[in-house]
Design an enzyme around this catalytic site. Structure first.
Site, PDB file in Angstrom:
ATOM      1  N   VAL A 156       0.824  -1.163   0.008  1.00  0.00           N
ATOM      2  CA  VAL A 156       0.073   0.055   0.108  1.00  0.00           C
ATOM      3  C   VAL A 156       0.894   1.103   0.065  1.00  0.00           C
ATOM      4  O   VAL A 156       1.642   1.382   1.177  1.00  0.00           O
ATOM      5  CB  VAL A 156      -0.782   0.263   1.315  1.00  0.00           C
ATOM      6  CG1 VAL A 156      -1.891   1.108   1.105  1.00  0.00           C
ATOM      7  CG2 VAL A 156      -1.725  -1.404   1.283  1.00  0.00           C
ATOM      8  N   PHE A 159       1.104   4.446   3.073  1.00  0.00           N
ATOM      9  CA  PHE A 159       0.044   4.059   4.242  1.00  0.00           C
ATOM     10  C   PHE A 159       0.210   4.818   5.310  1.00  0.00           C
ATOM     11  O   PHE A 159      -0.563   4.962   6.118  1.00  0.00           O
ATOM     12  CB  PHE A 159       0.356   2.407   4.395  1.00  0.00           C
ATOM     13  CG  PHE A 159      -0.705   1.788   5.409  1.00  0.00           C
ATOM     14  CD1 PHE A 159      -2.004   1.765   4.938  1.00  0.00           C
ATOM     15  CD2 PHE A 159      -0.209   1.927   6.462  1.00  0.00           C
ATOM     16  CE1 PHE A 159      -2.901   1.382   5.766  1.00  0.00           C
ATOM     17  CE2 PHE A 159      -1.220   1.125   7.454  1.00  0.00           C
ATOM     18  CZ  PHE A 159      -2.503   1.050   7.024  1.00  0.00           C
ATOM     19  N   GLY A 197       2.489  -5.317   8.271  1.00  0.00           N
ATOM     20  CA  GLY A 197       2.412  -3.828   8.168  1.00  0.00           C
ATOM     21  C   GLY A 197       1.353  -3.592   7.015  1.00  0.00           C
ATOM     22  O   GLY A 197       0.158  -3.960   7.049  1.00  0.00           O
ATOM     23  N   ASP A 198       1.763  -3.047   5.927  1.00  0.00           N
ATOM     24  CA  ASP A 198       0.985  -2.864   4.918  1.00  0.00           C
ATOM     25  C   ASP A 198       1.328  -3.584   3.738  1.00  0.00           C
ATOM     26  O   ASP A 198       0.892  -3.120   2.492  1.00  0.00           O
ATOM     27  CB  ASP A 198       1.024  -1.191   4.473  1.00  0.00           C
ATOM     28  CG  ASP A 198       2.221  -0.817   3.953  1.00  0.00           C
ATOM     29  OD1 ASP A 198       3.401  -1.578   4.349  1.00  0.00           O
ATOM     30  OD2 ASP A 198       2.316   0.258   3.620  1.00  0.00           O
ATOM     31  N   GLU A 199       2.096  -4.742   3.913  1.00  0.00           N
ATOM     32  CA  GLU A 199       2.346  -5.565   2.662  1.00  0.00           C
ATOM     33  C   GLU A 199       1.691  -6.904   2.541  1.00  0.00           C
ATOM     34  O   GLU A 199       1.448  -7.533   3.434  1.00  0.00           O
ATOM     35  CB  GLU A 199       3.800  -6.003   2.796  1.00  0.00           C
ATOM     36  CG  GLU A 199       4.651  -4.595   2.485  1.00  0.00           C
ATOM     37  CD  GLU A 199       6.404  -5.082   2.385  1.00  0.00           C
ATOM     38  OE1 GLU A 199       6.560  -6.157   2.966  1.00  0.00           O
ATOM     39  OE2 GLU A 199       7.117  -4.155   2.187  1.00  0.00           O
TER      40      GLU A 199
END
Length: 279
Positions: A156, A159, A197-199
């Site tokens: 993302v 983020f 996280g955002d992965e």
């Protein structure tokens, strides 16, 4: 992988055969030790009873309990016929049955905790650990069948800015929606996982570079549509690594997909135009 986890991957007929060997071995030992009056061997029937209960199920555990009690009774009745042999058989049968129900319940709790340990609580999709396990299995299958395998990374973009501007609750909603959108755009055989996280990572068994790019292009389109529908200023960077036999290790394949994703992120282009593919 522990011995329990390894045995759990074996086909059921093989497990039944192993359990039967255990039972025959204990029965033979019971016969010889009881003949010489060296040892009361009945408690050792708990080994095959436990094996059947854990790996096969409750019915098999009950069947093993009945068989164990019957064999033990036959051994003792042959050498000392009478009421004692019946009482011993009844007592040990109760012990085996109780052990069966306890082990079956423990197996259910174990399976539940194992499944929970492989699910990301925020997005309700598999986590990093589950992805590694799925990738290992897919790698082994691809090697046997000589088919390709692709792994993708999705990040993302910016983020942190979403969290700073809209709050962490909004960031959590973005991640949850992204996970649901990715999962909904994939094939039944594919696996999506939150790596932290955002992965996110996507495992595409049997997909070569062109197939993987087509699938991830569809994923990217649906992600962008979902973000626009909710008026979230979010974009995604997508990297794809495709492999053919002989395969690298799972860690190396994941690293290649991660590297491809960062190449796209540095270029800063829209993911709908193209996905970076490493072969």
């Amino acid at each position: 992988m522990t011995i329990t986890e390894y045995l759990g991957t074996l086909p059921k007929p093989l497990l039944i055969g192993l359990g039967t060997v255990w039972l025959i071995g204990v029965s033979a030992a019971d016969y010889f030790t009881h003949s010489a009056y060296l040892l009361e061997f009945s408690p050792f029937y708990l080994v095959p009873v436990s094996f059947f209960s854990w790996f096969i199920g409750k019915r098999s555990g009950i069947a093993a309990s009945i068989s164990s009690a019957a064999i033990g009774f036959a051994v003792r009745f042959r050498h000392a016929p009478g009421t004692v042999a019946y009482l011993d058989a009844s007592i040990f049968f109760m012990l085996y049955i109780i052990a069966t129900f306890m082990i079956v319940q423990l197996k259910r709790l174990y399976d539940r905790e194992r499944d929970l340990s492989r699910i990301d609580p925020l997005t309700n999709i598999p986590n990093r650990r589950a992805l590694h396990e799925a990738a290992s299995q897919a790698k082994s299958m691809a090697e046997r069948n000589r088919v390709p395998l692709s792994i993708c990374y999705i990040d993302v973009d910016n983020f942190k800015a979403i969290n700073d501007r809209f709050g962490h609750n909004a960031g959590d909603r973005v991640l949850a929606m992204a996970a649901a959108t990715i999962a909904g755009a994939l094939r039944p055989s594919d696996v999506v996982a939150r790596m932290g996280g955002d992965e996110f990572a996507v495992l595409l068994p049997g997909a070569h570079g062109d197939d993987a790019a087509g699938i991830m292009r569809r994923v990217g389109e649906q992600l962008q549509h979902a973000m626009r529908r909710n008026k979230w200023p979010v974009t995604f960077s997508i990297g794809i690594a495709s492999f053919a036999s002989p395969f690298a290790s799972v860690a190396e394949m994941l690293a290649e997909a991660d590297k491809a994703m960062y190449v796209q992120k540095k270029r800063g282009r829209e993911p709908l135009d193209e996905c970076d593919v490493v072969t």
